[in-house]
Design a protein around this motif. Structure first.
Motif: not given
Length: 451
Positions: A130-136, A99
């Motif tokens: 815990a990161l979302t796709e938006a966070d990434r 990840y």
């Protein structure tokens, strides 16, 4: 330790410097165990560090292994296998086992500091999971590139170590290891595991500093659908001071030891046997040394390697080597291959290079060293020399006549003869040297003539 019918062992150095005697310990254990079991010894260059790896160091490692007498059966370089690692990384990503994480080294240092302050182990907190796709997407828009961590099962991993016996590590106590850097290059773990699986490595014998790595590698092997090899972690060599060995200790590189004229068998014997229950002693061949290798007899304590032990062990090794073991070295030293000469001089050699000195003494020309009051005595006994052919008994018969005719004995008899014939205070038995010198040369030297 029982072995499969065709075990595969490997030695995987980084070509970032000259290997030292501590590396030789690992290489020799793998090579000798492979040899004894009729298996394969693989040399695998861990050269994915493009900034530090050098072709000249890889060449030097091949030379060093050849000098030790353990040339590999196979050679490979990780730099030529990058596609395999990329494929394995993609497999792990698809499984959710690899990840992306975006923390900088400074942020990670801060996290570890806070954990220590709270009395917690400085283990990665897995916040990246815990990161979302938006966070990434946001982080990458800021210019951050992820490094990739392997998600451990956080379970107790057990194995039976060939040296240390039953071992277990709870991977919950470990940080998820980074396998791929942000720049896309690989750290040690992924290429090593992929190569072990691809090459069919059955036995991994290495230093005890890799014990903790083993649990991670066993989990990674399982994730990739493979079967873990047998592991054995030997103690590490240290100097008498307790200091560990490293590439910066240039005087203990195999190249430096070779340049000192040390016998490779002596280096091998000390590197392998120190820190075991076997006594360190000269060996006549690597096959004889292989018989003494028993991983279960390796101590758990550090192995104290004293470089001062090498010269003496090297000399004692030479003293027992057969002519067949050194015959190919005579030509390189400019000496005609002569078994009788070797048997005559080997017991007095500190290094093989001294054999050339004794060949020059035996074959001349040499200016005899004769004290004034010995000249008459030596000239007289020269007339007692028997006709040729000479053999090992010639000297004894001649010296008996010389003793009676000259009225000398002990040092007064032997010392001037040795000086006149060899120019040396000490050396091999004259009984063995006389037939090599021949009657004409011996007679000339006894009468003060260069010959």
């Amino acid at each position: 330790m029982p072995y499969t019918p065709a075990p595969v062992f490997r030695f995987a150095p980084s070509p970032t410097g000259y290997i030292h005697v501590g590396n030789a310990r690992t290489a020799l254990l793998n090579a000798l165990l492979a040899q004894r079991a009729g298996g394969t010894f693989v040399l695998r260059f861990d050269d994915t560090d493009e900034a530090r790896s050098r072709p000249e160091y890889a060449d030097a490692i091949r030379e060093d292994l050849a000098w030790l007498g353990i040339p590999p059966d196979q050679v490979s370089a990780q730099s030529g296998r990058l596609a395999l690692y990329a494929a394995a990384a993609e497999t792990l990503k698809a499984m959710g086992r690899l990840y992306p994480a975006y923390e900088t080294e400074e942020e990670l240092d801060l996290k570890r500091g806070l954990q220590r302050a709270r009395g917690l182990p400085p283990v990665y907190d897995r916040s990246a999971l815990a990161l979302t796709e938006a966070d990434r997407t946001k982080l990458e828009a800021e210019g951050r590139r992820p490094h990739w961590r392997f998600r451990l099962d956080q379970r107790v991993v057990s194995w039976v170590d060939g040296v240390r016996g039953p071992q277990q590590v709870d991977t919950a106590s470990l940080s998820d290891p980074v396998l791929v850097r942000a720049d896309g290059t690989y750290l040690y773990t992924l290429p090593s595991v992929v190569d072990d699986l691809d090459m069919g490595v059955t036995d991994v014998v290495r230093g005890e500093d890799h014990v903790t790595n083993t649990a991670v590698q066993i989990e990674l092997i399982a994730a990739l659908g493979g079967t873990a090899p047998r592991f054995a972690h030997h103690n590490l060599l240290t100097l008498p001071s307790g200091e560990g060995l490293s590439k910066r200790l240039g005087h203990l590189s195999l190249r430096a030891l070779r340049e000192q004229g040390l016998e490779p068998l002596a280096v091998a014997a000390l590197a392998v046997l120190v820190g075991t229950s076997e006594a360190v002693a000269p060996v006549e061949s690597l096959a004889a040394l292989a018989v003494q290798v028993d991983l279960a007899r390796i101590s758990r304590a550090p192995a104290r390697f004293d470089p001062e032990d090498l010269p003496g062990l090297s000399a004692r090794t030479l003293h027992h080597l057969s002519f067949g073991a050194v015959a190919d070295r005579f030509a390189a030293g400019g000496i005609p291959a002569d078994e009788s000469f070797w048997l005559a001089v080997r017991g007095n050699l500190a290094s093989f290079t001294e054999a050339a000195d004794w060949w020059a003494i035996c074959t001349g020309p040499l200016a005899p060293a004769i004290a004034g009051d010995d000249a008459t005595f030596l000239a007289a006994i020269s007339e007692l020399l028997p006709p040729e052919p000479w053999d090992g008994a010639t000297y004894k018969a001649w010296i008996a006549q010389a003793k009676a005719a000259g009225g000398r004995s002990g040092k007064a008899l032997f010392h001037p003869i040795r000086l006149a014939l060899t120019g040396r205070e000490t050396g091999p038995e004259l009984a063995a040297l006389l037939p090599l010198m021949g009657r004409a040369r011996v007679c000339a030297r006894l009468t003060g003539v260069m010959a």
